[in-house]
Scaffold this active site. Structure first.
Site, PDB file in Angstrom:
ATOM      1  N   SER A  11      46.216  33.357  41.161  1.00 15.65           N
ATOM      2  CA  SER A  11      45.245  33.832  40.176  1.00 15.65           C
ATOM      3  C   SER A  11      45.106  35.353  40.172  1.00 15.65           C
ATOM      4  O   SER A  11      45.015  35.967  39.103  1.00 15.65           O
ATOM      5  CB  SER A  11      43.881  33.172  40.425  1.00 15.65           C
ATOM      6  OG  SER A  11      43.420  33.423  41.734  1.00 15.65           O
ATOM      7  N   ALA A 141      39.469  37.317  39.956  1.00 16.91           N
ATOM      8  CA  ALA A 141      40.484  37.099  38.929  1.00 16.91           C
ATOM      9  C   ALA A 141      39.923  36.345  37.726  1.00 16.91           C
ATOM     10  O   ALA A 141      40.280  36.623  36.580  1.00 16.91           O
ATOM     11  CB  ALA A 141      41.657  36.331  39.528  1.00 16.91           C
ATOM     12  N   LYS A 192      35.187  40.933  54.984  1.00 12.06           N
ATOM     13  CA  LYS A 192      34.217  40.346  54.039  1.00 12.06           C
ATOM     14  C   LYS A 192      34.537  38.880  53.774  1.00 12.06           C
ATOM     15  O   LYS A 192      33.642  38.088  53.463  1.00 12.06           O
ATOM     16  CB  LYS A 192      34.158  41.170  52.762  1.00 12.06           C
ATOM     17  CG  LYS A 192      35.474  41.340  52.011  1.00 12.06           C
ATOM     18  CD  LYS A 192      35.687  40.294  50.940  1.00 12.06           C
ATOM     19  CE  LYS A 192      37.002  40.467  50.224  1.00 12.06           C
ATOM     20  NZ  LYS A 192      37.246  39.458  49.178  1.00 12.06           N
ATOM     21  N   ASP A 245      32.311  44.597  47.438  1.00 11.46           N
ATOM     22  CA  ASP A 245      33.293  43.529  47.646  1.00 11.46           C
ATOM     23  C   ASP A 245      32.711  42.421  48.522  1.00 11.46           C
ATOM     24  O   ASP A 245      32.945  41.231  48.290  1.00 11.46           O
ATOM     25  CB  ASP A 245      34.547  44.117  48.290  1.00 11.46           C
ATOM     26  CG  ASP A 245      35.796  43.283  48.008  1.00 11.46           C
ATOM     27  OD1 ASP A 245      35.688  42.255  47.323  1.00 11.46           O
ATOM     28  OD2 ASP A 245      36.876  43.667  48.479  1.00 11.46           O
ATOM     29  N   GLU A 282      41.560  33.206  52.622  1.00 13.86           N
ATOM     30  CA  GLU A 282      42.105  34.205  53.543  1.00 13.86           C
ATOM     31  C   GLU A 282      41.282  34.329  54.829  1.00 13.86           C
ATOM     32  O   GLU A 282      41.811  34.639  55.898  1.00 13.86           O
ATOM     33  CB  GLU A 282      42.189  35.573  52.860  1.00 13.86           C
ATOM     34  CG  GLU A 282      43.223  35.676  51.754  1.00 13.86           C
ATOM     35  CD  GLU A 282      44.637  35.909  52.274  1.00 13.86           C
ATOM     36  OE1 GLU A 282      44.905  35.643  53.468  1.00 13.86           O
ATOM     37  OE2 GLU A 282      45.474  36.349  51.471  1.00 13.86           O
TER      38      GLU A 282
END
Length: 329
Positions: A11, A141, A192, A245, A282
């Protein structure tokens, strides 16, 4: 016309191809799946991700041969999950990126090696720091696909290159700015995701908004302590590349890591959560890397430690969060 290679078919890769191609860059797009390339050539959209986005094939050239894609471009964007970077690039020779600028759009670390993507590229392909950039900032995205206002930060040791790449990205719904803290924003982007996992676990355990606000504010101190220990530099962590973020990943409905954590909080095993999501969070890999790095640094990181113990030592999320809540202020 600028020539840009995009490595990855997910994405975020799809969103970046949308931005760059609509700005009239020539995109050489590597996708692993031959059927996806055929579908894109025939129907002008990615069948698996952000399929509502239509591409102008005068500017977008999908391909399954990564060496050809990289060779055709001056800028190379890496947008595959960190766990698959080595596999994606294994066929490339050491000099594949000579004379090119390599941009990491990956918010993760190489598992087992516990190194940043930029460090891996420097070691494996001998790309100097001056020819590497990092894309950071709160920019999902899915919202790019909807053309909602978004902000990106391009980290680099060479601000001229960063500004040049920013110009390739800027349009009516994307603002981009350079920043000379490549390492700091890359580590922050990794961390994060770990915090978003913690926020998701908290939500799954039915902790409320009050607790999550405290969790995120404590997380900023945790990130600051870690960055000061591993890469000391004066940073304004309230900026969008850092705090921004973190906030979008911790709170957004589009956050994979928050979703993954929420499933763990609800009692899913790691394996079952991964299978049901069918996407890579992730933070799952990142927390092990950061935990291993911190064995030497010995930074106080109660949130990271809690997430690691839950995911890798199979400690009950309810038990671990009862311990964690006493450590937050």
């Amino acid at each position: 016309m600028e020539k840009v290679a995009v490595v990855g078919g997910g994405s975020w890769a799809t969103a970046l191809v949308k931005i760059l191609s609509e700005n009239k860059s020539e995109i050489h797009w590597w996708m692993r799946n031959k059927e996806d390339v055929q579908h894109l050539n025939e129907y002008r959209h990615n069948p698996r991700y952000l399929s509502q986005v239509s591409f102008d094939l005068a500017y977008v050239k999908p391909h399954t041969a990564i060496a050809e894609v990289v060779a055709a471009a001056d800028w190379v964007i890496l947008a595959v999950p960190a766990a698959f970077v080595q596999q994606a690039l294994e066929a490339l020779p050491t000099n594949a990126f000579d004379g090119k600028v390599v941009i990491s759009a990956i918010k993760g670390m190489i598992p087992d090696q516990n190194v940043l993507i930029t460090d891996y590229i420097a070691q494996r392909f001998r790309v100097p720091d001056s020819h590497q950039l990092v894309i950071a900032g709160p920019c999902h995205a899915e919202e790019v696909a909807q053309e909602k206002q978004s902000y990106l930060t391009i980290g680099s040791h060479d601000l001229d290159k960063a500004e040049h790449f920013c110009q390739l990205l800027r349009n009516r719904y994307v603002k981009a700015n350079p920043l000379d803290d490549l390492d700091g924003i890359e580590y922050c982007a990794v961390m994060k995701n770990i915090i978003a996992l913690a926020c998701g676990i908290a939500r799954g355990l039915n902790f409320g908004d009050n607790f999550q606000a405290v969790l995120v504010s404590n997380a900023m101190f945790e990130i600051e302590r870690f960055l000061d220990a591993i890469m000391p530099l004066h940073r304004e962590l309230s900026g969008s590349a850092y705090l921004g973020d973190l906030l979008v990943t911790a709170y957004s409905q589009f956050s994979r890591n928050r979703t993954f954590g929420n499933m763990i909080g609800h009692g899913y095993t790691v394996k079952s959560a991964q299978i049901e999501m069918n996407m890579v969070a992730e933070g799952y890999y990142a927390v092990q890397s950061i935990y291993e790095l911190n064995k030497k640094l010995k930074v106080e990181m109660p949130i990271t430690n809690a997430v690691y113990l839950i995911l890798y030592e199979r400690i009950s999320p309810a038990v671990e969060f009862e311990i964690l809540k006493e450590k937050l202020r």
